[in-house]
Motif scaffolding. Sequence first.
Motif, PDB file in Angstrom:
ATOM      1  N   ALA A  11     -69.385  30.869  -3.909  1.00 54.79           N
ATOM      2  CA  ALA A  11     -70.622  31.647  -4.012  1.00 54.79           C
ATOM      3  C   ALA A  11     -70.766  32.572  -2.805  1.00 54.79           C
ATOM      4  CB  ALA A  11     -71.827  30.722  -4.129  1.00 54.79           C
ATOM      5  N   PHE A  12     -70.488  32.050  -1.623  1.00 57.78           N
ATOM      6  CA  PHE A  12     -70.585  32.859  -0.405  1.00 57.78           C
ATOM      7  C   PHE A  12     -69.484  33.909  -0.348  1.00 57.78           C
ATOM      8  CE2 PHE A  12     -69.613  33.486   4.157  1.00 57.78           C
ATOM      9  CZ  PHE A  12     -70.806  34.087   4.516  1.00 57.78           C
ATOM     10  N   LEU A  13     -68.264  33.514  -0.690  1.00 60.42           N
ATOM     11  CA  LEU A  13     -67.151  34.466  -0.648  1.00 60.42           C
ATOM     12  C   LEU A  13     -67.340  35.603  -1.642  1.00 60.42           C
ATOM     13  CD1 LEU A  13     -64.025  32.169  -0.231  1.00 60.42           C
ATOM     14  CD2 LEU A  13     -65.131  33.614   1.468  1.00 60.42           C
ATOM     15  N   VAL A  14     -67.771  35.274  -2.839  1.00 59.42           N
ATOM     16  CA  VAL A  14     -67.994  36.313  -3.855  1.00 59.42           C
ATOM     17  C   VAL A  14     -69.135  37.220  -3.438  1.00 59.42           C
ATOM     18  CG1 VAL A  14     -68.789  36.665  -6.230  1.00 59.42           C
ATOM     19  CG2 VAL A  14     -66.991  35.030  -5.751  1.00 59.42           C
ATOM     20  N   PHE A  15     -70.157  36.655  -2.808  1.00 63.10           N
ATOM     21  CA  PHE A  15     -71.265  37.475  -2.327  1.00 63.10           C
ATOM     22  C   PHE A  15     -70.763  38.534  -1.354  1.00 63.10           C
ATOM     23  CE2 PHE A  15     -74.748  38.178   0.736  1.00 63.10           C
ATOM     24  CZ  PHE A  15     -75.691  38.699  -0.140  1.00 63.10           C
ATOM     25  N   LEU A  16     -69.917  38.139  -0.419  1.00 64.07           N
ATOM     26  CA  LEU A  16     -69.376  39.098   0.543  1.00 64.07           C
ATOM     27  C   LEU A  16     -68.427  40.101  -0.118  1.00 64.07           C
ATOM     28  CD1 LEU A  16     -68.626  36.775   3.591  1.00 64.07           C
ATOM     29  CD2 LEU A  16     -70.582  38.294   3.252  1.00 64.07           C
ATOM     30  N   MET A  17     -67.568  39.610  -0.986  1.00 61.93           N
ATOM     31  CA  MET A  17     -66.573  40.467  -1.616  1.00 61.93           C
ATOM     32  C   MET A  17     -67.197  41.470  -2.587  1.00 61.93           C
ATOM     33  SD  MET A  17     -63.773  39.714  -0.197  1.00 61.93           S
ATOM     34  CE  MET A  17     -62.615  40.555  -1.234  1.00 61.93           C
ATOM     35  N   SER A  18     -68.314  41.118  -3.209  1.00 59.14           N
ATOM     36  CA  SER A  18     -68.924  42.032  -4.173  1.00 59.14           C
ATOM     37  C   SER A  18     -69.417  43.309  -3.498  1.00 59.14           C
ATOM     38  CB  SER A  18     -70.063  41.340  -4.916  1.00 59.14           C
ATOM     39  OG  SER A  18     -71.094  40.981  -4.030  1.00 59.14           O
ATOM     40  N   PHE A  19     -69.908  43.194  -2.263  1.00 57.45           N
ATOM     41  CA  PHE A  19     -70.336  44.393  -1.550  1.00 57.45           C
ATOM     42  C   PHE A  19     -69.144  45.263  -1.154  1.00 57.45           C
ATOM     43  CE2 PHE A  19     -73.987  41.650  -1.139  1.00 57.45           C
ATOM     44  CZ  PHE A  19     -75.013  42.525  -1.432  1.00 57.45           C
ATOM     45  N   LEU A  20     -68.043  44.624  -0.841  1.00 57.47           N
ATOM     46  CA  LEU A  20     -66.820  45.377  -0.546  1.00 57.47           C
ATOM     47  C   LEU A  20     -66.335  46.115  -1.789  1.00 57.47           C
ATOM     48  CD1 LEU A  20     -64.573  46.070   1.465  1.00 57.47           C
ATOM     49  CD2 LEU A  20     -63.389  44.012   0.686  1.00 57.47           C
ATOM     50  N   VAL A  21     -66.392  45.464  -2.937  1.00 59.58           N
ATOM     51  CA  VAL A  21     -65.977  46.098  -4.196  1.00 59.58           C
ATOM     52  C   VAL A  21     -66.867  47.294  -4.509  1.00 59.58           C
ATOM     53  CG1 VAL A  21     -65.888  45.738  -6.697  1.00 59.58           C
ATOM     54  CG2 VAL A  21     -64.901  44.043  -5.157  1.00 59.58           C
ATOM     55  N   VAL A  22     -68.173  47.142  -4.307  1.00 57.93           N
ATOM     56  CA  VAL A  22     -69.092  48.254  -4.576  1.00 57.93           C
ATOM     57  C   VAL A  22     -68.808  49.411  -3.636  1.00 57.93           C
ATOM     58  CG1 VAL A  22     -71.514  48.958  -4.470  1.00 57.93           C
ATOM     59  CG2 VAL A  22     -70.885  46.833  -5.595  1.00 57.93           C
ATOM     60  N   GLU A  23     -68.582  49.113  -2.365  1.00 59.70           N
ATOM     61  CA  GLU A  23     -68.287  50.189  -1.403  1.00 59.70           C
ATOM     62  C   GLU A  23     -66.995  50.906  -1.750  1.00 59.70           C
ATOM     63  OE1 GLU A  23     -67.626  50.975   3.359  1.00 59.70           O
ATOM     64  OE2 GLU A  23     -68.210  48.987   2.668  1.00 59.70           O
ATOM     65  N   LEU A  24     -65.972  50.166  -2.145  1.00 57.41           N
ATOM     66  CA  LEU A  24     -64.710  50.799  -2.530  1.00 57.41           C
ATOM     67  C   LEU A  24     -64.847  51.605  -3.817  1.00 57.41           C
ATOM     68  CD1 LEU A  24     -62.193  47.924  -1.706  1.00 57.41           C
ATOM     69  CD2 LEU A  24     -62.577  50.040  -0.426  1.00 57.41           C
ATOM     70  N   ALA A  25     -65.708  51.155  -4.723  1.00 60.97           N
ATOM     71  CA  ALA A  25     -65.876  51.851  -5.998  1.00 60.97           C
ATOM     72  C   ALA A  25     -66.599  53.184  -5.836  1.00 60.97           C
ATOM     73  CB  ALA A  25     -66.632  50.964  -6.988  1.00 60.97           C
ATOM     74  N   VAL A  26     -67.606  53.237  -4.974  1.00 63.93           N
ATOM     75  CA  VAL A  26     -68.388  54.469  -4.859  1.00 63.93           C
ATOM     76  C   VAL A  26     -67.941  55.349  -3.696  1.00 63.93           C
ATOM     77  CG1 VAL A  26     -70.416  53.458  -5.937  1.00 63.93           C
ATOM     78  CG2 VAL A  26     -70.214  53.416  -3.465  1.00 63.93           C
ATOM     79  N   GLY A  27     -67.169  54.819  -2.792  1.00 60.93           N
ATOM     80  CA  GLY A  27     -66.725  55.592  -1.638  1.00 60.93           C
ATOM     81  C   GLY A  27     -67.603  55.322  -0.435  1.00 60.93           C
ATOM     82  N   GLU A  28     -66.985  55.381   0.731  1.00 54.17           N
ATOM     83  CA  GLU A  28     -67.700  55.002   1.956  1.00 54.17           C
ATOM     84  C   GLU A  28     -68.848  55.955   2.284  1.00 54.17           C
ATOM     85  OE1 GLU A  28     -66.834  54.200   6.667  1.00 54.17           O
ATOM     86  OE2 GLU A  28     -65.162  54.601   5.324  1.00 54.17           O
TER      87      GLU A  28
END
Length: 112
Positions: A11-28
Motif C-alpha cells: 500500500a505504501f509502495l504503490v502510493f509512492l510509485m503512483s505519483f511517479l507514474v503520474v509525473e512521468l505520464a504528464v511530464g515534469e
Amino acid sequence: MLIWKGYGFLAFLVFLMSFLVVELAVGEAFYRTHRWVDFFGFVISALFCYFVGKKLNNNKGKVYIDKKTGEEVLIKKTHSLFFIKMEYWGIIFLVIGCIYLFLYIQVVKAFY
C-alpha cells in the motif's frame, strides 16, 4: 511485523510509485505547474489497494481443532498496514485525494 502484515507494505509502495507514474505520464514541467494532477496519483493508489487488498484478504483460512478443548480455531492471513486492512487503504487514499483536490481548487480560486 509491527507496521505491516503480509503484503500490506505494498500500500505504501504503490502510493509512492503512483505519483511517479503520474509525473512521468504528464511530464515534469506540467506536473510542477499543475499540482491538481496529484489527484490521479491518489486514484491510482486507491484502486490498486482496494482491489488487490480485497483479493488478498478474501482467503478462507484454515480451521484447526484444539486438542485440549475440542474447539475449532480459524487461522486467516491478513494483509494490513498500520493495523488497517489493505482494501481500506484504498478508501482512505481516495478520501485524502478528494480533500486534496478540493483544497487545491480553493487555493487556486483565492489567488486568481
